[in-house]
Design a protein around this motif. Structure first.
Motif, PDB file in Angstrom:
ATOM      1  N   GLU A  25      42.819  16.064  55.088  1.00  0.00           N
ATOM      2  CA  GLU A  25      43.458  15.921  56.396  1.00  0.00           C
ATOM      3  C   GLU A  25      44.626  16.887  56.444  1.00  0.00           C
ATOM      4  OE1 GLU A  25      41.940  14.015  58.440  1.00  0.00           O
ATOM      5  OE2 GLU A  25      40.694  12.960  56.963  1.00  0.00           O
ATOM      6  N   ASP A  85      37.239  11.608  51.013  1.00  0.00           N
ATOM      7  CA  ASP A  85      36.214  11.888  52.026  1.00  0.00           C
ATOM      8  C   ASP A  85      36.451  13.226  52.706  1.00  0.00           C
ATOM      9  OD1 ASP A  85      38.570  10.592  53.014  1.00  0.00           O
ATOM     10  OD2 ASP A  85      37.606  10.430  54.970  1.00  0.00           O
ATOM     11  N   GLY A  86      37.684  13.731  52.628  1.00  0.00           N
ATOM     12  CA  GLY A  86      37.972  14.988  53.277  1.00  0.00           C
ATOM     13  C   GLY A  86      39.445  15.311  53.141  1.00  0.00           C
ATOM     14  N   GLY A 135      43.013  11.382  50.254  1.00  0.00           N
ATOM     15  CA  GLY A 135      43.318  10.044  49.725  1.00  0.00           C
ATOM     16  C   GLY A 135      42.295   9.528  48.735  1.00  0.00           C
TER      17      GLY A 135
HETATM   18 MG   LIG Z   1      40.600  10.582  53.652  1.00  0.00          MG
END
Ligand SMILES: [Mg+2]
Ligand SMILES: Nc1ncnc2c1ncn2[C@@H]1O[C@H](COP(=O)(O)OP(=O)(O)O)[C@@H](O)[C@H]1O
Length: 390
Positions: A21, A18-19, A14
């Motif tokens: 998913e 941040d990562g 997103g």
């Molecule tokens: Mg995220």
């Protein structure tokens, strides 16, 4: 689950970047009677230099086309590695996964058309080359979901409402789905709703301002306010809060969407300037933007949702569910509306969007549309995405 079910792996990164998913979902049937069940999920890190470059591009910093092209492929590899790692973690053979749904990383989104080279134009760009994902995993991959809706006259967003409708609709209870990612967005599902009764929009910031201030004050050592520990030590600055609540975005009539282009670096610069005038401590500013974030969601519900339809439950997902101050403020301001997390509906908070894109890809694979024109503004239903065969 019926025999003809498919295992679909959804991948999502997103606004927060941040990562990655990942959600592995067993799906059968067809909308609106589609059945789905989570088989497992995972979160995988995005290496620091890659994240930094994504954020730089997403904020509108001019970069050579070469960098965007290279990043598209580099992210394709990263998503493929995330898919492989997820299957390994879940002990699911890659061969049993029928389909990968990859949203990609948004680096630019212009929903409503604006003048461009002599013609009104809207466009969107998600990168993380799906051909690479298909080749590396050996699994047919569907990516690029947004352009088909835009080509049909829609804003290309939001697309998650299709999943919200399938997961949360209720004969007697009006519900709102709230995702607290970088940006906060709501899907309103009135009691006994038909797809065309569903509406959705971005209410404003979710974690984006909190994260930016935390990174600023810790010089990048911390990326977010874990457990709202910093904000809990601060005081809410009422003059700043009032200024923030007067933001014109909050008053803008839905449908509307926003992102890093608006709540990005310039916005934070203004908050920091205000903070200096008020001799604010970092924890005061972080607390104030956390309260503002919660109240901007409440404001949107009071202004645009509750006058139109009765709501009994707010179902929250996204990383913001882990911020107790944000959740506490929402709960207090919205009572007697009941606050639940998506976990209660079988979808862990952090994998809600990955889960949603798995459902969209499943529909695409069966040649069925999955945009909700009432949510995106499209003139017709559209089959979303591009299929890369393995
Ligand atoms: Mg995220
Ligand atoms: N333990 C936590 N405490 C407070 N905030 C958290 C925590 N874990 C995650 N978050 C917030 O959630 C954000 C990520 O949410 P996510 O739903 O992944 O957003 P996006 O879809 O934009 O990537 C983080 O940047 C952070 O602000």
């Amino acid at each position: 689950m019926p025999k003809n079910s498919l295992l679909v792996l959804g991948l999502m990164s997103g606004t927060s970047a941040d990562g990655i998913e990942a959600a592995l979902v067993r799906i059968s049937g067809a909308s609106p009677k589609l059945k789905s069940k989570l088989e497992g999920h995972a979160s995988l890190p995005i290496p620091k230099p890659i994240r930094a470059r994504i954020l730089q591009i997403a904020e509108g910093t001019p970069v050579p086309a070469a960098d965007i092209s290279q990043l598209n492929f580099r992210l394709g590899h990263l998503f493929a590695e995330a898919a492989i790692a997820t299957c390994k973690k879940l002990r699911v053979p890659l061969k049993s996964v029928a389909l990968i749904a990859s949203h990609g990383q948004t680096i630019f989104h212009q929903g409503p058309p604006i003048p461009f080279l002599g013609a009104k134009t809207s466009s969107t760009l998600q990168i993380g080359e799906p051909s690479v994902i298909a080749a590396r995993t050996g699994i047919t991959t569907i990516g690029d979901f947004r352009p088909a809706d835009m080509a049909a006259g829609g804003q290309g967003a939001p697309l998650v409402p299709f999943a919200d409708y399938l997961l949360y609709r209720h004969e007697k209870l009006g519900r709102v789905s709230l995702n607290l990612g970088g940006i906060a967005n709501v899907t309103v599902i009135p009691a006994h709703a038909k797809p065309q009764d569903v509406f959705a929009f971005d209410t404003g910031p979710a974690n984006i301002l909190i994260d930016a201030l935390v990174s600023h004050f810790t010089k990048g050592r911390q990326r977010f306010d874990a457990g709202a520990r910093i904000a809990s030590r601060g005081d809410c600055l009422v003059p700043l809060l009032e200024k923030l609540l007067a933001d014109p975005y909050l008053r803008l009539q839905p449908p509307k969407s926003t992102g890093r282009e608006y709540f990005g670096r310039t916005y934070i610069g203004k908050i920091l300037t205000q903070g200096r005038k008020l001799s604010a401590r970092p924890e005061d500013l972080i607390r104030t933007v956390t309260v503002f974030t919660a109240l901007s969601v409440v404001d949107a519900l009071n202004r645009f949702v509750l006058p139109r339809t009765k709501i009994f439950q707010l179902i929250v997902s996204g990383g913001g569910t882990r911020n107790p101050l944000l959740m506490g403020q929402l709960e207090a301001a919205l009572a007697p509306i009941e606050l639940l997390t998506s976990e209660k509906f079988g979808v862990p908070e952090q994998s809600k969007e990955a889960y949603a894109f798995a459902l969209l890809a499943y529909e695409t694979f069966h040649h069925r549309p999955s945009n909700l024109p009432s949510a995106t503004g499209a003139t017709r239903p559209a089959i979303l995405g591009k299929i890369c065969y393995a």
